[in-house]
Design a protein around this motif. Structure first.
Motif, short mmCIF file in Angstrom:
data_model
loop_
_atom_site.label_atom_id
_atom_site.label_comp_id
_atom_site.label_asym_id
_atom_site.label_seq_id
_atom_site.Cartn_x
_atom_site.Cartn_y
_atom_site.Cartn_z
N THR A 193 -23.79 4.12 -10.62
CA THR A 193 -23.86 4.82 -9.33
C THR A 193 -23.96 3.78 -8.19
N GLY A 194 -24.81 2.77 -8.39
CA GLY A 194 -25.00 1.74 -7.37
C GLY A 194 -23.72 0.97 -7.13
N VAL A 195 -23.01 0.63 -8.20
CA VAL A 195 -21.75 -0.12 -8.04
C VAL A 195 -20.75 0.76 -7.29
N ALA A 196 -20.72 2.05 -7.61
CA ALA A 196 -19.80 2.95 -6.90
C ALA A 196 -20.09 2.94 -5.40
N VAL A 197 -21.37 2.96 -5.04
CA VAL A 197 -21.73 2.94 -3.62
C VAL A 197 -21.30 1.61 -2.98
N ALA A 198 -21.52 0.51 -3.70
CA ALA A 198 -21.12 -0.80 -3.16
C ALA A 198 -19.61 -0.83 -2.92
N VAL A 199 -18.84 -0.33 -3.90
CA VAL A 199 -17.38 -0.33 -3.77
C VAL A 199 -16.98 0.61 -2.61
N HIS A 218 -7.34 12.56 -4.78
CA HIS A 218 -6.79 11.71 -5.85
C HIS A 218 -7.75 10.58 -6.19
N LYS A 219 -7.75 10.25 -7.48
CA LYS A 219 -8.60 9.13 -7.90
C LYS A 219 -7.97 7.82 -7.44
N VAL A 220 -8.74 7.00 -6.74
CA VAL A 220 -8.22 5.70 -6.33
C VAL A 220 -8.98 4.54 -6.97
N CYS A 221 -10.11 4.85 -7.61
CA CYS A 221 -10.88 3.77 -8.23
C CYS A 221 -11.67 4.30 -9.42
N GLY A 222 -11.66 3.55 -10.50
CA GLY A 222 -12.46 3.90 -11.67
C GLY A 222 -13.41 2.76 -12.00
N ILE A 223 -14.59 3.12 -12.43
CA ILE A 223 -15.60 2.10 -12.78
C ILE A 223 -16.07 2.35 -14.20
N LEU A 224 -16.14 1.29 -14.96
CA LEU A 224 -16.54 1.40 -16.36
C LEU A 224 -17.65 0.39 -16.62
N VAL A 261 -19.32 -4.78 -15.90
CA VAL A 261 -18.87 -3.70 -15.03
C VAL A 261 -17.40 -3.95 -14.72
N GLY A 262 -16.56 -2.99 -15.09
CA GLY A 262 -15.12 -3.12 -14.85
C GLY A 262 -14.71 -2.19 -13.72
N ILE A 263 -13.93 -2.73 -12.80
CA ILE A 263 -13.54 -1.93 -11.64
C ILE A 263 -12.03 -2.03 -11.45
N LEU A 296 -6.37 -3.84 -7.62
CA LEU A 296 -7.33 -4.91 -7.84
C LEU A 296 -8.08 -4.56 -9.12
N TYR A 297 -8.01 -5.45 -10.09
CA TYR A 297 -8.61 -5.19 -11.40
C TYR A 297 -9.58 -6.32 -11.73
N PHE A 298 -10.83 -5.98 -11.93
CA PHE A 298 -11.75 -7.05 -12.28
C PHE A 298 -12.95 -6.56 -13.07
N SER A 299 -13.56 -7.51 -13.78
CA SER A 299 -14.77 -7.23 -14.54
C SER A 299 -15.83 -8.23 -14.12
#
Ligand code: BTN
Length: 320
Positions: free
Chosen positions: A156-162, A188-194, A211-213, A134-137
């Motif tokens: 940090t907040g977006v990471a907690v929401a995800v 293993h990394k399963v999600c990156g946030i930018l 915010v890109g996820i 799932l790729y979205f901004s």
């Protein structure tokens, strides 16, 4: 709402259940022939709808991202625009392009089934093949007259929401946060946030955060080298990505509405992958080594250095 959207709404509420053509016609106050045309239009968009003479229609879902489906499933918890594409270079670029000609006052989401040039921090490639993730901004408008956004805290907040949504969707998996923007599962990394900001400082007329996820749901088609490093949450499971997207958008907006408060930080600390460990932090060309002792109230990483002093870092990359 047009007939097609009205029909879709009824189908989504009654997913997997038979509804007769006459029931639909009655509810929408249109002819059965118009229902049939609406169904045909939805099918052309990739929605799977079974039909049987005696039973009517049965909605079975769709395997591509669909803006109308996502919007309906957010149940009014996301009050912005949603755009979807089957393939795009990067949803991050798409959002930036949109911002060059729009000044949204509400959030705007851009999602794609596939990215051909997805990127992460430091311009690294973010491998985003067709439908395995799932790729979205998400564009979050920011009032340029108010204080500068606290990007570390927002990430940090977006990471907690995800993380919350991933746990809700996959309750038997364990997720942890690798400061500041990665989510890990089983090492293993399963999600990156930018998080990127466009701040027109001169005109002060528009400002936005993007915010890109990127979430790896399955790595079946990954080249061996990428698959070795990247993990995936549910390699064998079919995941309803529209529903996952809807839950994520709602959860992010929920955190964003008061991210300044840092209310989510205890949750972030409790599932941190780096706290209480010796780490090496890369900041540009510099490095700092120490024990990670805290995540401060701005989302910064606090290291205890060799000489016993404590220092907080707002950005950087934990390499070890
Ligand atoms: C990172 O791991 O450094 C962050 C990765 C962010 C990837 C997402 S996928 C959706 C959005 N579009 C991009 O090109 N990047 C982000």
């Amino acid at each position: 709402m047009g007939t097609k959207d009205e029909l879709l709404k009824i189908f989504l509420i009654n997913e997997q259940q038979w509804i007769s053509g006459s029931q639909l016609a009655e509810r929408l106050k249109i002819s059965r022939e118009s229902i049939w045309k609406g169904v045909a239009a939805l099918r052309r968009q990739g929605h799977q709808i079974e039909s049987q003479r005696a039973l009517g229609y049965r909605y079975l879902g769709t395997d591509h991202l669909d803006a109308a489906v996502i919007k309906m499933q957010t149940r009014d918890e996301f009050n912005g625009e949603i755009h979807t594409a089957s393939s795009i270079d990067s949803t991050q670029n798409w959002a930036k392009q949109y911002l060059s000609s729009h000044q949204p006052s509400q959030p705007v989401a851009f999602l794609a089934d596939q990215q051909t040039a997805g990127y992460g921090r430091r311009g690294r490639q973010f491998y985003s093949p067709q439908k395995t993730g799932l790729y979205f901004s998400l564009v979050l408008p920011h009032n340029p007259m108010s204080a500068l956004p606290k990007i570390g805290l927002l990430t940090t907040g977006v990471a907690v929401a995800v993380g919350r949504v991933l746990k809700q969707t996959f309750p038997d998996r364990d997720f942890s946060y690798k400061w500041v923007n990665d989510i890990y599962m089983n090492g293993h990394k399963v999600c990156g946030i930018l998080t990127e900001a466009t701040l027109e400082l001169e005109s002060a007329s528009s400002a936005a955060l993007i915010v890109g996820i990127g979430i790896n749901l399955s790595t079946v088609d990954f080249p061996a080298a990428v698959a070795q490093k990247a993990g995936s949450i549910a390699p064998e499971q079919t995941i309803d990505r529209n529903q996952l997207a809807a839950r994520l958008l709602a959860a992010i907006m929920n955190v964003y509405s008061e991210y300044d408060s840092g209310k989510f930080l205890p949750e972030y600390r409790a599932h941190s992958l780096v706290l209480n460990r010796p780490v090496v932090l890369k900041i540009g060309n510099d490095e700092a080594a120490g024990k990670a002792v805290d995540i401060d109230d701005q989302g910064g990483l606090v290291l205890e250095l060799a000489d016993g002093t404590k220092k907080s870092f707002i950005s950087g990359e934990v390499t070890k």
